[in-house]
Design a protein around this motif. Structure first.
Motif, PDB file in Angstrom:
ATOM      1  N   ASP A   1      -4.521   3.018  -2.737  1.00 38.62           N
ATOM      2  CA  ASP A   1      -5.801   2.475  -2.255  1.00 38.62           C
ATOM      3  C   ASP A   1      -5.769   0.954  -2.212  1.00 38.62           C
ATOM      4  O   ASP A   1      -6.358   0.347  -1.326  1.00 38.62           O
TER       5      ASP A   1
ATOM      6  N   PRO B   1      -3.165  -2.702  -2.995  1.00 34.08           N
ATOM      7  CA  PRO B   1      -1.760  -3.117  -3.124  1.00 34.08           C
ATOM      8  C   PRO B   1      -1.273  -3.004  -4.567  1.00 34.08           C
ATOM      9  O   PRO B   1      -2.033  -3.228  -5.507  1.00 34.08           O
TER      10      PRO B   1
ATOM     11  N   HIS C   1       0.789  -1.234   0.000  1.00 42.54           N
ATOM     12  CA  HIS C   1       0.000   0.000   0.000  1.00 42.54           C
ATOM     13  C   HIS C   1       0.821   1.284   0.000  1.00 42.54           C
ATOM     14  O   HIS C   1       0.286   2.356  -0.257  1.00 42.54           O
TER      15      HIS C   1
ATOM     16  N   GLU D   1       0.608   6.921  -0.786  1.00 41.78           N
ATOM     17  CA  GLU D   1      -0.230   5.826  -0.306  1.00 41.78           C
ATOM     18  C   GLU D   1      -1.176   5.380  -1.416  1.00 41.78           C
ATOM     19  O   GLU D   1      -1.807   6.209  -2.078  1.00 41.78           O
TER      20      GLU D   1
END
Length: 148
Positions: A131, A133, A75, A129
């Motif tokens: 949402d 993987p 992530h 970051e």
């Protein structure tokens, strides 16, 4: 004679270890070691360096570092940027689709052209970051210049 006794001891120990490793005499609950190893890759997320073949860095300036890694179970994407002197680097997640993740690396220059700047180069790791993987999605690195 001492060498023969030592060889016999080593051989006997090796044979004993082989019988316990094969599951003989075990409690029957533990699967063989080969089964444990075959399950491990499915349970471990792809964290670590992103393979070069999964990165599109065509939009980066010549000589710009191409160093991308993933953590936090896929992530968090970490991209090594380049900044120097008075410039400051930042990263933005520009797009995230099922096929690719686009990260824009922004190099901000000072608005005042009369500022004295050092001649050093820095390579800060910047994170974005995700949402979902990263998995096998392509990482597209884009580059912009801005003023601050």
């Amino acid at each position: 004679m001492i060498a023969a006794a030592a060889l016999l001891t080593v051989t006997a120990c090796g044979e004993q270890a082989d019988t316990t490793d094969s599951g003989a005499g075990g409690n029957g609950d533990a699967p063989p070691a080969s089964q444990e190893l075959s399950r491990a890759p499915e349970e471990v997320p792809h964290d670590g360096p992103v393979p070069v073949g999964q990165i599109d860095s065509k939009a980066l300036p010549e000589g710009y570092p191409v160093d991308v890694s993933v953590s936090d179970k896929g992530h968090t994407l970490t991209v090594v940027a380049q900044e120097g002197g008075c410039t400051k680097a930042s990263a933005e997640l520009a797009e995230e689709t099922g096929e690719r993740v686009t990260v824009t690396l922004i190099e901000s220059n000072p608005a005042d052209k009369n500022v004295m700047c050092t001649m050093d180069m820095r390579y800060p790791p910047l994170t974005v970051e995700l949402d979902a993987p990263l998995g096998d999605r392509e990482v597209v690195l884009d580059h912009e210049q801005a003023t601050h």
